[in-house]
Motif scaffolding. Structure first.
Motif, PDB file in Angstrom:
ATOM      1  N   SER A  13      -6.087  23.767  21.155  1.00 35.88           N
ATOM      2  CA  SER A  13      -7.281  23.643  22.167  1.00 35.88           C
ATOM      3  C   SER A  13      -7.697  24.945  22.434  1.00 35.88           C
ATOM      4  O   SER A  13      -7.134  26.120  22.423  1.00 35.88           O
ATOM      5  CB  SER A  13      -6.766  23.249  23.404  1.00 35.88           C
ATOM      6  N   ALA A  37     -12.420  13.884  23.437  1.00 33.65           N
ATOM      7  CA  ALA A  37     -13.117  13.246  24.481  1.00 33.65           C
ATOM      8  C   ALA A  37     -12.652  11.922  24.850  1.00 33.65           C
ATOM      9  O   ALA A  37     -12.538  11.253  25.863  1.00 33.65           O
ATOM     10  CB  ALA A  37     -14.434  13.213  24.308  1.00 33.65           C
ATOM     11  N   SER A  97      -7.200  17.874  30.889  1.00 33.51           N
ATOM     12  CA  SER A  97      -6.740  18.349  29.600  1.00 33.51           C
ATOM     13  C   SER A  97      -5.399  18.090  29.614  1.00 33.51           C
ATOM     14  O   SER A  97      -5.131  17.664  28.504  1.00 33.51           O
ATOM     15  CB  SER A  97      -6.913  19.827  29.807  1.00 33.51           C
ATOM     16  N   ASP A 132      -5.564  15.845  14.391  1.00 34.47           N
ATOM     17  CA  ASP A 132      -5.075  15.129  13.381  1.00 34.47           C
ATOM     18  C   ASP A 132      -6.237  14.497  12.501  1.00 34.47           C
ATOM     19  O   ASP A 132      -5.848  13.566  12.009  1.00 34.47           O
ATOM     20  CB  ASP A 132      -3.997  13.845  13.829  1.00 34.47           C
ATOM     21  N   ARG A 181      -0.237  23.270  26.271  1.00 35.11           N
ATOM     22  CA  ARG A 181      -0.653  22.096  25.546  1.00 35.11           C
ATOM     23  C   ARG A 181      -0.371  22.388  24.166  1.00 35.11           C
ATOM     24  O   ARG A 181      -0.296  21.336  23.310  1.00 35.11           O
ATOM     25  CB  ARG A 181      -2.108  22.280  25.833  1.00 35.11           C
TER      26      ARG A 181
HETATM   27  O1   DC Z   1      -9.788  18.899  21.757  1.00 34.14           O
HETATM   28  P1   DC Z   1      -9.506  18.562  23.402  1.00 34.14           P
HETATM   29  O2   DC Z   1      -8.962  19.813  24.208  1.00 34.14           O
HETATM   30  O3   DC Z   1     -10.672  17.876  24.141  1.00 34.14           O
HETATM   31  O4   DC Z   1      -8.531  17.588  23.327  1.00 34.14           O
HETATM   32  C1   DC Z   1      -7.566  16.857  24.519  1.00 34.14           C
HETATM   33  C2   DC Z   1      -6.078  16.527  24.223  1.00 34.14           C
HETATM   34  O5   DC Z   1      -6.441  15.379  23.413  1.00 34.14           O
HETATM   35  C3   DC Z   1      -5.433  17.484  23.417  1.00 34.14           C
HETATM   36  O6   DC Z   1      -4.402  18.008  24.197  1.00 34.14           O
HETATM   37  C4   DC Z   1      -4.742  16.840  22.496  1.00 34.14           C
HETATM   38  C5   DC Z   1      -5.302  15.425  22.393  1.00 34.14           C
HETATM   39  N1   DC Z   1      -5.806  15.183  21.089  1.00 34.14           N
HETATM   40  C6   DC Z   1      -5.067  14.484  20.063  1.00 34.14           C
HETATM   41  O7   DC Z   1      -3.929  14.470  20.298  1.00 34.14           O
HETATM   42  N2   DC Z   1      -5.571  14.206  18.801  1.00 34.14           N
HETATM   43  C7   DC Z   1      -7.021  14.491  18.671  1.00 34.14           C
HETATM   44  N3   DC Z   1      -7.654  14.083  17.293  1.00 34.14           N
HETATM   45  C8   DC Z   1      -7.806  15.140  19.559  1.00 34.14           C
HETATM   46  C9   DC Z   1      -7.447  15.381  20.806  1.00 34.14           C
END
Ligand code: DC
Length: 232
Positions: A13, A37, A97, A132, A181
Motif C-alpha cells: 500500500s 477498491a 483501509s 496478487d 497493513r
Molecule cells: O490497494 P489498496 O490499498 O486499495 O488495497 C486495500 C486492501 O485490499 C489491502 O490492504 C490489501 C487488499 N488487496 C488485496 O488483498 N488484493 C488485491 N488484489 C488488492 C488489494
C-alpha cells in the motif's frame, strides 16, 4: 494471451501503484482496474454491518448478498457502487483501509472475487493493480511490475494525499497503518503480497512521481514495442 494486453502491477500500500497505473492506462489507451477498491467496498459494507471482519463466515454472508458494481464514469474513472450508492470517496478513509485488509485475508473472499477481476482482462487491454495480480489473478499477464518503496516514503506520500483531501491525520498514524497493513498483507495465508518470479521490480523510494512514471513507461514500451497513445 487472448488478444488483449494485460499489465499487472502489484506492490504494498502507498507504493504509488494506483496513481501510476491510472496514468499509464490513460497514456497507452488501456482500461485501469483498481482491485483494492473491490476489497475496500467489501470492507466498508462489513464495517457498516458491524460484523467481525476476521470471521470468514460473517464476511462471506455479507459478500454473497452484496450488490457491488464497478462503473466507469465519463472521465474514465473507476467508481464503486454499493447497492447503487457511489462509495468511491468513502472507501478511501483510513479505517476502511484496515477493514479492506482484514476482509481480503480470507481465501473464500478472494476466490469469490476472482472471476469479477478476470472478466475485465478477457474483454479489454488492461492495467490492473493489487497485491496478487501477477501471482494469482492474471498469472499469464504479458507484463508484471512489482512497484515498491520504503514504509517511510510511502507514508509521506499517503499523508500528502490525505491532507490534500482535507483529512485530519498525522504522519505517525499513517506510517503505523502502513506497517500494520504490510504485515497483514504479506503474512496472510491466502495470496500474500509477493513479487511474481517473472515480475520487473521498481523501487520508487528515491524517485519522484515523474521519474517513476518515466521508468514504468520505458518498461511498457520495451515489452510491447508500444508508444503511448499508439494502441487504441
Ligand atoms: O490497494 P489498496 O490499498 O486499495 O488495497 C486495500 C486492501 O485490499 C489491502 O490492504 C490489501 C487488499 N488487496 C488485496 O488483498 N488484493 C488485491 N488484489 C488488492 C488489494
Amino acid at each position: 494471451m487472448n488478444g488483449y494486453y494485460a499489465v499487472a502491477i502489484d506492490g504494498p500500500s502507498g507504493s504509488g501503484k494506483s496513481t501510476m497505473a491510472r496514468k499509464l492506462a490513460k497514456a497507452f489507451g488501456f482500461l485501469y482496474v483498481d482491485t483494492g477498491a473491490i476489497y475496500r467496498t467489501l470492507g466498508l459494507a462489513c464495517s457498516r454491518a458491524g460484523i467481525d471482519r476476521r470471521d470468514a463466515k460473517e464476511v462471506m454472508k455479507i459478500l454473497s448478498g452484496l450488490d457491488l458494481q464497478i462503473r466507469y464514469n465519463e472521465a474514465g474513472e473507476q467508481c464503486m457502487l454499493l447497492s447503487g450508492e457511489d462509495v468511491s470517496r468513502e472507501i478511501r478513509l483510513p479505517e476502511i483501509s484496515l477493514a479492506a485488509s482484514d476482509v481480503s485475508a480470507h481465501q473464500e473472499v478472494r476466490s469469490f472475487l476472482l472471476d469479477l477481476q478476470r472478466k475485465f482482462a478477457r474483454e479489454n487491454d488492461i492495467i490492473m493493480d493489487g497485491r496478487d495480480i501477477g501471482t494469482v489473478v492474471l498469472p499469464d499477464a504479458e507484463l508484471k511490475i512489482f512497484l515498491t518503496a520504503s514504509p517511510e516514503a510511502r507514508a509521506r506520500r499517503r499523508l500528502a494525499e490525505l491532507l490534500e483531501k482535507g483529512e485530519n491525520v498525522r504522519f505517525e498514524e499513517v506510517l503505523r497503518d502502513i506497517i500494520i497493513r504490510d504485515e497483514q498483507d504479506t503474512t496472510r495465508a491466502a495470496a500474500p503480497l509477493r513479487k511474481a518470479a517473472d515480475a520487473v521490480e521498481v523501487d520508487s523510494s528515491e524517485m519522484n512521481a515523474e521519474e517513476t512514471y518515466g521508468r514504468l513507461c520505458e518498461i511498457i514500451i520495451n515489452r510491447f514495442a508500444l508508444a503511448p497513445e499508439e494502441k487504441q
